[in-house]
Design an enzyme around this catalytic site. Structure first.
Site, PDB file in Angstrom:
ATOM      1  N   TYR A  37       0.839  -1.195   0.000  1.00 64.02           N
ATOM      2  CA  TYR A  37       0.000   0.000   0.000  1.00 64.02           C
ATOM      3  C   TYR A  37       0.880   1.253   0.000  1.00 64.02           C
ATOM      4  O   TYR A  37       1.976   1.259   0.567  1.00 64.02           O
ATOM      5  CB  TYR A  37      -0.889   0.054   1.239  1.00 64.02           C
ATOM      6  CG  TYR A  37      -2.038  -0.912   1.246  1.00 64.02           C
ATOM      7  CD1 TYR A  37      -3.259  -0.581   0.673  1.00 64.02           C
ATOM      8  CD2 TYR A  37      -1.918  -2.157   1.857  1.00 64.02           C
ATOM      9  CE1 TYR A  37      -4.327  -1.464   0.702  1.00 64.02           C
ATOM     10  CE2 TYR A  37      -2.970  -3.057   1.890  1.00 64.02           C
ATOM     11  CZ  TYR A  37      -4.180  -2.699   1.312  1.00 64.02           C
ATOM     12  OH  TYR A  37      -5.233  -3.578   1.337  1.00 64.02           O
ATOM     13  N   TYR A  57      -0.306 -10.086   0.671  1.00 67.43           N
ATOM     14  CA  TYR A  57       0.739  -9.527   1.534  1.00 67.43           C
ATOM     15  C   TYR A  57       0.634 -10.118   2.948  1.00 67.43           C
ATOM     16  O   TYR A  57      -0.440 -10.526   3.398  1.00 67.43           O
ATOM     17  CB  TYR A  57       0.634  -7.997   1.592  1.00 67.43           C
ATOM     18  CG  TYR A  57      -0.692  -7.451   2.086  1.00 67.43           C
ATOM     19  CD1 TYR A  57      -0.975  -7.327   3.440  1.00 67.43           C
ATOM     20  CD2 TYR A  57      -1.675  -7.050   1.182  1.00 67.43           C
ATOM     21  CE1 TYR A  57      -2.177  -6.824   3.885  1.00 67.43           C
ATOM     22  CE2 TYR A  57      -2.877  -6.539   1.606  1.00 67.43           C
ATOM     23  CZ  TYR A  57      -3.121  -6.425   2.977  1.00 67.43           C
ATOM     24  OH  TYR A  57      -4.329  -5.930   3.410  1.00 67.43           O
ATOM     25  N   ARG A 114      -2.797 -12.051   3.563  1.00 67.92           N
ATOM     26  CA  ARG A 114      -4.117 -11.648   3.118  1.00 67.92           C
ATOM     27  C   ARG A 114      -4.327 -12.042   1.669  1.00 67.92           C
ATOM     28  O   ARG A 114      -3.455 -11.869   0.828  1.00 67.92           O
ATOM     29  CB  ARG A 114      -4.300 -10.120   3.236  1.00 67.92           C
ATOM     30  CG  ARG A 114      -4.281  -9.591   4.633  1.00 67.92           C
ATOM     31  CD  ARG A 114      -5.640  -9.283   5.251  1.00 67.92           C
ATOM     32  NE  ARG A 114      -6.779 -10.023   4.812  1.00 67.92           N
ATOM     33  CZ  ARG A 114      -7.900  -9.473   4.311  1.00 67.92           C
ATOM     34  NH1 ARG A 114      -7.980  -8.171   4.162  1.00 67.92           N
ATOM     35  NH2 ARG A 114      -8.929 -10.225   3.983  1.00 67.92           N
ATOM     36  N   HIS A 127      -7.367  -8.647  -2.642  1.00 77.39           N
ATOM     37  CA  HIS A 127      -8.664  -8.028  -2.357  1.00 77.39           C
ATOM     38  C   HIS A 127      -8.628  -6.541  -2.669  1.00 77.39           C
ATOM     39  O   HIS A 127      -7.568  -5.920  -2.718  1.00 77.39           O
ATOM     40  CB  HIS A 127      -9.071  -8.236  -0.892  1.00 77.39           C
ATOM     41  CG  HIS A 127      -8.154  -7.569   0.091  1.00 77.39           C
ATOM     42  ND1 HIS A 127      -6.954  -8.115   0.472  1.00 77.39           N
ATOM     43  CD2 HIS A 127      -8.261  -6.395   0.768  1.00 77.39           C
ATOM     44  CE1 HIS A 127      -6.354  -7.326   1.335  1.00 77.39           C
ATOM     45  NE2 HIS A 127      -7.119  -6.263   1.529  1.00 77.39           N
ATOM     46  N   HIS A 151     -10.711  -2.950  -1.361  1.00 78.54           N
ATOM     47  CA  HIS A 151     -11.624  -2.347  -0.404  1.00 78.54           C
ATOM     48  C   HIS A 151     -12.601  -1.425  -1.142  1.00 78.54           C
ATOM     49  O   HIS A 151     -12.194  -0.657  -2.018  1.00 78.54           O
ATOM     50  CB  HIS A 151     -10.853  -1.521   0.623  1.00 78.54           C
ATOM     51  CG  HIS A 151      -9.897  -2.324   1.448  1.00 78.54           C
ATOM     52  ND1 HIS A 151     -10.233  -2.867   2.664  1.00 78.54           N
ATOM     53  CD2 HIS A 151      -8.601  -2.663   1.236  1.00 78.54           C
ATOM     54  CE1 HIS A 151      -9.199  -3.511   3.166  1.00 78.54           C
ATOM     55  NE2 HIS A 151      -8.192  -3.396   2.317  1.00 78.54           N
TER      56      HIS A 151
END
Length: 235
Positions: A106, A145, A155, A158, A160
């Site tokens: 991120y 990640y 995770r 995905h 959000h």
């Protein structure tokens, strides 16, 4: 959607506020019964999004942060419809997305994952649903990640999603997953959703929206009320 957060919801679909395997919920889940507030003038009068202005590339994450080249990774198109329990479209819904880049990183100061940042990919975008409740984003398929919840915790891929209703006091947050991801069976966040709701969080591959020589397509619809309501994190 204006009154959604005040309505009863299906506990067989939505994740519980406390899910011990998802360790963050142990500290942040409420320990006292929730107090449901009545609507006041602020909820009923706005601010509204009806005349909200978007930039040319706000919904195109493959273009909205370019500095010196194309972003790295697999290009995808994510589209769908926002609707009520009867399948009727919800127009003028502001949708925001945020995600990791193709390496699972991120653009955020607290992300310490040892993976490269992409100078041409910011990982955020927004759009408004049209008169038929449709939306569409262009983006890069996010990478998995590590997240430290438990030993060898990763995770799944995905994205959000945040949906705003008629005004900024009505907001719903959820996550979209990808079909066939092997990490889903190990993820406490996904498994924290009751079995009835899990399939509602997995997008469907969509060849009809796939663009030849450019991007694969996925469909992810939102149902805001009723038996088939999409599981949300904020209620």
């Amino acid at each position: 959607m204006t009154h959604l957060i005040y309505n009863q919801f299906d506990y067989e679909v939505h994740p519980p506020r406390l899910s011990p395997e998802y360790k963050s919920t142990v500290l942040r889940a409420p320990s006292q019964p929730l107090v449901v507030l009545k609507q006041s003038l602020s909820e009923l009068t706005g601010p509204l999004f009806g005349d909200f202005k978007l930039g040319e590339f706000d919904n195109d994450l493959t273009k909205n942060a370019i500095k010196n080249g194309e972003p790295l990774g697999e290009r995808i198109v994510v589209h769908g419809k926002v609707m009520n329990e009867n399948g009727q479209p919800i127009p003028n819904t502001l949708i925001e997305i945020w995600q990791a880049n193709s390496a699972g990183r991120y653009v955020h100061k607290v992300d310490k994952h040892d993976a490269p940042l992409d100078p041409n990919f910011l990982g955020t975008g927004r759009c408004m649903t049209d008169s038929e409740g449709n939306y569409k984003f262009y983006t890069i398929k996010p990478g998995a990640y590590p997240w430290g919840n438990h030993h060898n915790a990763w995770r799944p891929n995905h994205i959000h999603f945040s949906l705003f209703g008629a005004n900024i006091t009505n907001r719903l947050v959820t996550q979209m997953y990808f079909p066939g991801d092997p990490l889903l069976q190990y993820d406490p966040i996904f498994l924290g959703v009751p079995p009835k709701g899990r399939e509602l969080l997995i997008s469907k591959f969509d060849l009809s929206i796939t663009e030849p020589n450019f991007a694969l397509g996925y469909r992810f619809d939102f149902v805001l009320r009723g038996h088939g309501q999409t599981p949300f994190e904020s209620l």
